[in-house]
Design an enzyme around this catalytic site. Structure first.
Site, PDB file in Angstrom:
ATOM      1  N   GLY A   1       0.855  -1.237  -0.005  1.00 53.40           N
ATOM      2  CA  GLY A   1       0.048  -0.161   0.043  1.00 53.40           C
ATOM      3  C   GLY A   1       0.668   1.172   0.210  1.00 53.40           C
ATOM      4  O   GLY A   1       2.223   1.223   0.065  1.00 53.40           O
TER       5      GLY A   1
ATOM      6  N   CYS B   1      -2.348  11.507  10.469  1.00 51.35           N
ATOM      7  CA  CYS B   1      -1.210  12.100   9.688  1.00 51.35           C
ATOM      8  C   CYS B   1      -1.598  13.841  10.139  1.00 51.35           C
ATOM      9  O   CYS B   1      -0.369  14.509  10.244  1.00 51.35           O
ATOM     10  CB  CYS B   1      -1.330  12.025   8.223  1.00 51.35           C
ATOM     11  SG  CYS B   1      -2.992  11.793   7.537  1.00 51.35           S
TER      12      CYS B   1
ATOM     13  N   HIS C   1      -0.477  17.490   3.456  1.00 52.25           N
ATOM     14  CA  HIS C   1      -1.567  18.071   4.294  1.00 52.25           C
ATOM     15  C   HIS C   1      -0.835  19.557   4.693  1.00 52.25           C
ATOM     16  O   HIS C   1       0.060  19.579   5.154  1.00 52.25           O
ATOM     17  CB  HIS C   1      -1.828  17.451   5.429  1.00 52.25           C
ATOM     18  CG  HIS C   1      -2.658  16.069   4.907  1.00 52.25           C
ATOM     19  ND1 HIS C   1      -3.082  15.752   3.740  1.00 52.25           N
ATOM     20  CD2 HIS C   1      -2.935  14.928   6.070  1.00 52.25           C
ATOM     21  CE1 HIS C   1      -3.605  14.651   3.939  1.00 52.25           C
ATOM     22  NE2 HIS C   1      -3.293  13.930   5.128  1.00 52.25           N
TER      23      HIS C   1
HETATM   24  N1  LIG Z   1      -2.360   7.396   3.215  1.00 50.91           N
HETATM   25  C1  LIG Z   1      -1.963   8.224   4.276  1.00 50.91           C
HETATM   26  O1  LIG Z   1      -1.638   9.259   4.195  1.00 50.91           O
HETATM   27  C2  LIG Z   1      -2.106   7.772   5.696  1.00 50.91           C
HETATM   28  C3  LIG Z   1      -1.585   8.405   6.732  1.00 50.91           C
HETATM   29  C4  LIG Z   1      -1.437   7.911   8.014  1.00 50.91           C
HETATM   30  C5  LIG Z   1      -2.415   6.532   8.322  1.00 50.91           C
HETATM   31  N2  LIG Z   1      -2.938   5.999   7.229  1.00 50.91           N
HETATM   32  C6  LIG Z   1      -3.283   4.745   7.558  1.00 50.91           C
HETATM   33  O2  LIG Z   1      -2.617   3.530   7.194  1.00 50.91           O
HETATM   34  C7  LIG Z   1      -3.498   2.380   6.657  1.00 50.91           C
HETATM   35  C8  LIG Z   1      -2.901   2.121   5.309  1.00 50.91           C
HETATM   36  O3  LIG Z   1      -3.215   3.225   4.434  1.00 50.91           O
HETATM   37  P1  LIG Z   1      -2.843   3.483   2.799  1.00 50.91           P
HETATM   38  O4  LIG Z   1      -3.124   4.832   2.511  1.00 50.91           O
HETATM   39  O5  LIG Z   1      -1.492   2.834   2.792  1.00 50.91           O
HETATM   40  O6  LIG Z   1      -3.716   2.189   2.221  1.00 50.91           O
HETATM   41  P2  LIG Z   1      -3.545   1.514   0.877  1.00 50.91           P
HETATM   42  O7  LIG Z   1      -2.799   2.161  -0.270  1.00 50.91           O
HETATM   43  O8  LIG Z   1      -4.917   1.185   0.464  1.00 50.91           O
HETATM   44  O9  LIG Z   1      -3.103   0.030   1.199  1.00 50.91           O
HETATM   45  C9  LIG Z   1      -3.486  -0.865   2.216  1.00 50.91           C
HETATM   46  C10 LIG Z   1      -2.470  -2.018   2.322  1.00 50.91           C
HETATM   47  O10 LIG Z   1      -3.366  -3.115   3.334  1.00 50.91           O
HETATM   48  C11 LIG Z   1      -3.323  -4.489   2.595  1.00 50.91           C
HETATM   49  N3  LIG Z   1      -4.458  -5.012   2.998  1.00 50.91           N
HETATM   50  C12 LIG Z   1      -5.745  -4.620   2.630  1.00 50.91           C
HETATM   51  N4  LIG Z   1      -6.449  -5.762   3.165  1.00 50.91           N
HETATM   52  C13 LIG Z   1      -5.731  -6.874   3.548  1.00 50.91           C
HETATM   53  C14 LIG Z   1      -5.777  -7.934   4.338  1.00 50.91           C
HETATM   54  N5  LIG Z   1      -7.034  -8.383   4.455  1.00 50.91           N
HETATM   55  N6  LIG Z   1      -4.743  -8.530   5.002  1.00 50.91           N
HETATM   56  C15 LIG Z   1      -3.597  -8.166   4.611  1.00 50.91           C
HETATM   57  N7  LIG Z   1      -3.196  -6.796   4.058  1.00 50.91           N
HETATM   58  C16 LIG Z   1      -4.372  -6.328   3.755  1.00 50.91           C
HETATM   59  C17 LIG Z   1      -3.273  -3.951   1.037  1.00 50.91           C
HETATM   60  O11 LIG Z   1      -2.671  -5.162   0.348  1.00 50.91           O
HETATM   61  P3  LIG Z   1      -3.199  -5.493  -1.045  1.00 50.91           P
HETATM   62  O12 LIG Z   1      -2.365  -4.501  -2.141  1.00 50.91           O
HETATM   63  O13 LIG Z   1      -2.944  -6.974  -1.100  1.00 50.91           O
HETATM   64  O14 LIG Z   1      -4.829  -4.855  -1.313  1.00 50.91           O
HETATM   65  C18 LIG Z   1      -2.071  -2.721   1.069  1.00 50.91           C
HETATM   66  O15 LIG Z   1      -1.131  -3.330   1.276  1.00 50.91           O
HETATM   67  C19 LIG Z   1      -4.756   2.904   6.922  1.00 50.91           C
HETATM   68  O16 LIG Z   1      -5.186   2.564   8.188  1.00 50.91           O
HETATM   69  C20 LIG Z   1      -4.839   4.523   6.981  1.00 50.91           C
HETATM   70  O17 LIG Z   1      -5.726   5.196   7.663  1.00 50.91           O
HETATM   71  C21 LIG Z   1      -2.712   6.457   6.110  1.00 50.91           C
END
Ligand SMILES: NC(=O)c1ccc[n+]([C@@H]2O[C@H](COP(=O)([O-])OP(=O)(O)OC[C@H]3O[C@@H](n4cnc5c(N)ncnc54)[C@H](OP(=O)(O)O)[C@@H]3O)[C@@H](O)[C@H]2O)c1
Length: 341
Positions: free
Chosen positions: A10, A126, A241
């Site tokens: 992700g 974040c 942000h």
């Molecule tokens: N984006 C930001 O700026 C940010 C900042 C702070 C915190 N966060 C938090 O960080 C987390 C991830 O965010 P992201 O933006 O990186 O999301 P993302 O790009 O959608 O990535 C999600 C990841 O989780 C994996 N995943 C999904 N379902 C799963 C399952 N059942 N078992 C194992 N792995 C699974 C996905 O794997 P696949 O590729 O196989 O689907 C992917 O590696 C969230 O909780 C978000 O709130 C994000």
């Protein structure tokens, strides 16, 4: 040290892997985990190829550390299992942040909170993360009574689907084509500003993101008496942000004193010469770990209020970099083991 990276494919997970390499994180072995969809995929990690694993009772055994960024439901189910199997979990989701026995840590602001953790440590939201990087030193120096924050949040904070949605809509507008219907956000995001980040849950008139900003800020600062009000807004920016914060201190603090204070704060860079057009923007911070602060000025309506403009890369300091910094602190401080219940 064996390290699991859960959600490695992700946006945050792949950034964590990159940050680990940049900082030569002292791991003997790194194992990436993702959903069943990605199992078996290979991740090019510098001179090593890492093979993505699915989460199973067997595959999660034998880790010292697990860095999670796979969303709340995965963290709810699998973080306690990793912890039970002996790893310390650093979790990016919102699942554990407000639990009493889970420290919520910003490396430069409240590292002491790591002591006595019970196997799970949470990484803040974040927007909260970058804001407390500026608030921490101010609290220390002059005390804080109240903070009013308005955020301008990039679409990468929602994940890759939101980045694609902005791209497709923007292209359609520019080419005067029919604009694809919004799928990720409730309204068109291209050339628009949405006063909604996440959802209005159970009839609340604040969004879940706004509630996170308010609660998490108090928990990280360790001060339940600090009043916080937040309005979170999504803007058509890919990364970075921005936060406008109005900070009411207990003791007087001049803009000059605040500038000096923040210039000394680790992880913060003051960029503040507005007369020459110099102030932080989202474009400046994308790809950087520092939180940039500028437009530091007196609020003319209150003698103990300052206005600040705080900008951070949501994927780096807002998530991945802080998680890796927390992992480094756990290692250096001998805390890669949960305290006894
Ligand atoms: N984006 C930001 O700026 C940010 C900042 C702070 C915190 N966060 C938090 O960080 C987390 C991830 O965010 P992201 O933006 O990186 O999301 P993302 O790009 O959608 O990535 C999600 C990841 O989780 C994996 N995943 C999904 N379902 C799963 C399952 N059942 N078992 C194992 N792995 C699974 C996905 O794997 P696949 O590729 O196989 O689907 C992917 O590696 C969230 O909780 C978000 O709130 C994000």
């Amino acid at each position: 040290m064996r390290v699991a990276v859960v959600g490695a494919t992700g946006a945050v997970g792949s950034t964590m892997l990159g940050v680990m390499r940049e900082r030569t994180f002292p791991a003997d072995e790194v194992v990436p985990f993702a959903s069943e969809r990605s199992a078996g995929r290979t991740i090019d990690w510098g001179d090593v190829d890492l093979s993505v694993q699915p989460l199973t009772e067997e595959s999660i055994r034998g880790f010292d550390l697990a860095l999670f960024s796979a969303g709340s439901s995965v963290s709810a189910e699998w973080a306690p299992r990793f912890a039970d199997a002996g790893a310390v979990v650093v979790d990016n989701s919102s699942q554990w942040r407000m639990h009493d026995d889970v420290p919520l840590v910003v490396a430069e602001v409240n590292p002491k909170a790591l002591e006595g953790h019970r196997g799970i440590v949470a990484n803040p939201n974040c927007t909260t993360m970058q804001t407390v990087m500026a608030l921490g030193p101010i609290l220390h120096e002059a005390g804080i009574e109240r903070v009013v924050m308005s955020t301008y949040q990039a679409v990468s904070g929602t994940g890759q689907k939101a980045v694609d949605e902005l791209h497709r809509q923007a292209e359609a507008v520019i080419e005067a084509r029919e604009i694809p219907a919004p799928a990720v956000y409730p309204h068109q995001i291209a050339f628009n500003v949405l006063p909604q980040v996440e959802t209005f849950k159970d009839g609340d008139d604040y969004t879940t993101e706004e509630r996170k900003c308010m609660h998490e800020t108090r928990k990280i600062l360790g001060r339940e008496d600090v009043k916080v009000s937040a309005t979170c807004v999504r803007v058509p920016v890919y990364t970075g942000h921005s936060v406008s914060a109005n900070v009411q201190t207990v003791e007087p603090l001049s803009p000059g004193e605040c500038r000096e204070l923040l210039a000394k704060a680790p992880g913060v860079v003051v960029v503040d010469d507005p007369a020459n057009g110099i102030y932080p923007t989202a474009m400046d911070v994308a790809g950087r770990d520092d939180v940039l602060v500028g437009r530091i000025r007196r609020d003319p309506s209150h003698e103990r209020c300052l206005n600040l403009w705080i900008v951070g890369d949501n994927l780096r300091k807002g998530a991945a970099t802080n998680a890796v910094q927390v992992a480094e602190l756990l290692k250096v401080r001998g805390l890669l083991r949960a305290a006894a219940a």
